[in-house]
Scaffold this active site. Structure first.
Site, mmCIF file in Angstrom:
data_model
loop_
_atom_site.group_PDB
_atom_site.id
_atom_site.type_symbol
_atom_site.label_atom_id
_atom_site.label_comp_id
_atom_site.label_asym_id
_atom_site.label_seq_id
_atom_site.Cartn_x
_atom_site.Cartn_y
_atom_site.Cartn_z
ATOM 1 C CE1 TYR A 144 -3.545 2.672 0.683
ATOM 2 C CE2 TYR A 144 -2.252 3.287 2.610
ATOM 3 C CZ TYR A 144 -3.285 3.552 1.735
ATOM 4 O OH TYR A 144 -4.044 4.686 1.889
ATOM 5 C CG ASP A 239 5.940 3.603 0.487
ATOM 6 O OD1 ASP A 239 6.323 4.220 1.506
ATOM 7 O OD2 ASP A 239 4.741 3.501 0.172
ATOM 8 C CE LYS A 267 2.336 4.630 8.108
ATOM 9 N NZ LYS A 267 1.051 4.306 8.609
HETATM 10 C C1 LIG Z 1 4.045 2.055 3.067
HETATM 11 C C2 LIG Z 1 3.072 3.198 3.080
HETATM 12 N N1 LIG Z 1 3.166 4.148 2.145
HETATM 13 C C3 LIG Z 1 2.332 5.200 2.120
HETATM 14 C C4 LIG Z 1 1.340 5.343 3.059
HETATM 15 C C5 LIG Z 1 0.431 6.511 3.013
HETATM 16 O O1 LIG Z 1 0.732 7.374 4.067
HETATM 17 P P1 LIG Z 1 -0.386 8.388 4.636
HETATM 18 O O2 LIG Z 1 -1.401 7.544 5.314
HETATM 19 O O3 LIG Z 1 0.394 9.271 5.560
HETATM 20 O O4 LIG Z 1 -0.917 9.121 3.461
HETATM 21 C C6 LIG Z 1 1.209 4.370 4.056
HETATM 22 C C7 LIG Z 1 0.149 4.493 5.079
HETATM 23 O O5 LIG Z 1 -0.075 3.644 5.884
HETATM 24 C C8 LIG Z 1 2.092 3.277 4.065
HETATM 25 O O6 LIG Z 1 1.991 2.303 5.001
#
Ligand SMILES: Cc1ncc(COP(=O)(O)O)c(C=O)c1O
Length: 433
Positions: A144, A239, A267
């Site tokens: 995700y 990511d 995060k």
């Molecule tokens: C690996 C990863 N990338 C991107 C995101 C998206 O981040 P946000 O919820 O701050 O938009 C998340 C959210 O959980 C994530 O786990």
């Protein structure tokens, strides 16, 4: 456990907010009938609106790596609030945090701050497309990357390479330039690169997948991605919104010794305030406006409060000797306790732990991709979750999620969690009877 206050808040929330929540998983539909409304946190403990106390293994889905209300973070926010909340101008705090990030992650030579992980991945993909002059994005099923149109995609049926939208409202065209492959399947990537390499702008991957439950990369997978993208002239995007500053100060790229072209962060970086970031090779980042021609902007980007919180949290992590060893040891201890409690209760469970992240799948292991992860028994997880919550331990409120232990967990907390496990695994065992 009392839950009147949560129920009352939910009834009100339903009148004014879709599903009563501001992010779908908070509805907790996989594990209970209405959401738990949180009220305050203190170290390892979160309290709900009914004053029930839980040992928090969620920690806001990762940002709170030091637990709730760490004094250094709270004080930094308070001090900054006294100076200014936001300027819409450049500030020294942004420079300081950018210097921290680039020092921690050598592959990140320049970094741009945004306000969420979604913004980070969206911007990184735009940049990769601009830099390569290509349109196709490769992602992996079960990873995700936020709710970016091009990434809300699932594999098309049969031999079709074009992905399909996973949500109404995502244009077919936005998903059509995305290819979705199975995680940990390097052969599939190499095959795609042979056939369509010159169309691929980037491959985006969670270097340790944590959004289908924790699925570590198989040995050689990330190295193979690095090789295959390089050979095709495509960019490799890590990511690290979850893994950045969680699995090591330098993220998964430090752990595995791989230099991605671009990195997405969020995060932990924001210390609990809304922050994302994307960064990478200078030559690529210099395409971002105003240096370059790729537009991306934000009113609250580099928010002074968020920069201060991030600097404080990362400062504590850097100063605390053995912080990452401790976090990994806590996750391993929890994992070991879960394995033995599952065995004792005679429940089929696979506990996967990776560097301070863990998931218990109610399925046979190893879990290597989304197809494997989907086999987890959500009914058993629901019973497990409820039994843990009833004993004051908050696990992730959905089966295919990670838990995020914090450094606020003491050995005593770990002991309390371990003591609660036998009843929870017995509940999981009995859930289908
Ligand atoms: C690996 C990863 N990338 C991107 C995101 C998206 O981040 P946000 O919820 O701050 O938009 C998340 C959210 O959980 C994530 O786990």
């Amino acid at each position: 456990m009392k839950d009147d206050a949560s129920q009352t808040l939910f009834a009100r929330a339903l009148q004014v907010t879709p599903g009563g929540v501001n992010s779908p998983v908070r509805a907790m539909r996989g594990v209970r009938d209405f959401p738990l409304f949180a009220e305050r946190g203190e170290g390892a403990i979160v309290y709900d609106a009914d004053q029930n106390a839980y040992i928090d293994l969620l920690n806001s889905w990762g940002p709170l790596i030091l637990g709730h209300g760490h004094p250094a973070v709270v004080e930094a926010i308070r001090e900054q609030a006294g100076r200014a909340l936001t300027f819409g101008l450049a500030s020294g705090l942004e420079v300081e945090l950018a210097e921290f990030v680039t020092a921690a992650m050598p592959a990140v030579e320049e970094v741009r701050f945004v306000s969420s992980g979604t913004e980070a991945t969206m911007s990184a993909i735009r940049l990769a497309r601009a830099y390569t002059g290509r349109d196709v994005v490769v992602k992996f099923a079960g990873c995700y990357h936020g709710h970016v149109d091009a990434l809300l995609a699932r594999a098309g049926s049969g031999a079709a390479l074009s992905a399909l939208p996973v949500s109404p409202g995502v244009p077919r065209k936005a998903a059509a330039d995305t290819v979705v492959l199975p995680y940990n399947d390097l052969g599939a990537v190499e095959d795609l690169m042979r056939r369509r390499g010159e169309e691929i702008a980037c491959v985006i991957v969670e270097p340790i997948a944590a959004n289908m439950g924790v699925v570590p990369p198989k040995p050689g997978f990330l190295e193979g991605l690095r090789r295959a993208t390089q050979a095709a002239g495509a960019l490799l995007i890590f990511d690290e919104v979850i893994t950045g500053f969680r699995v090591a100060l330098g993220g998964a790229q430090e752990v595995f010794g791989i230099r991605p072209d671009l990195t997405c962060l969020g995060k932990v970086l924001g210390g609990g305030l809304p922050v994302g970031a994307y960064g990478g090779r200078r030559e690529i980042m210099e395409r971002v406006a105003p240096q370059g021609d790729v537009y991306q902007a934000g009113t609250l980007s580099g928010s002074p409060l968020a920069m201060a919180a991030g600097l404080a949290q990362l400062g504590v992590l850097r100063r605390t000797e053995g912080a990452y060893g401790r976090l990994a040891a806590v996750a391993e201890a929890l994992g070991a306790a879960m394995r033995s409690a599952a065995e004792e209760a005679d429940v089929l469970a696979t506990v996967q732990v990776s560097h301070g992240l863990l998931t218990c799948f109610f399925a046979a292991g190893p879990i290597e991709n989304q197809e494997d992860a989907a086999r987890t028994d959500a009914r058993r997880y629901r019973a497990f979750w409820q039994a843990m919550a009833a004993q004051g331990v908050l696990f992730a409120p959905a089966a295919n999620e990670a838990v995020f232990p914090s450094l606020a967990l003491t050995d005593e907390h770990v002991g309390q969690i371990a003591a609660a496990l036998p009843r929870a695994f017995a509940a999981a065992r009995d859930a289908l009877r």
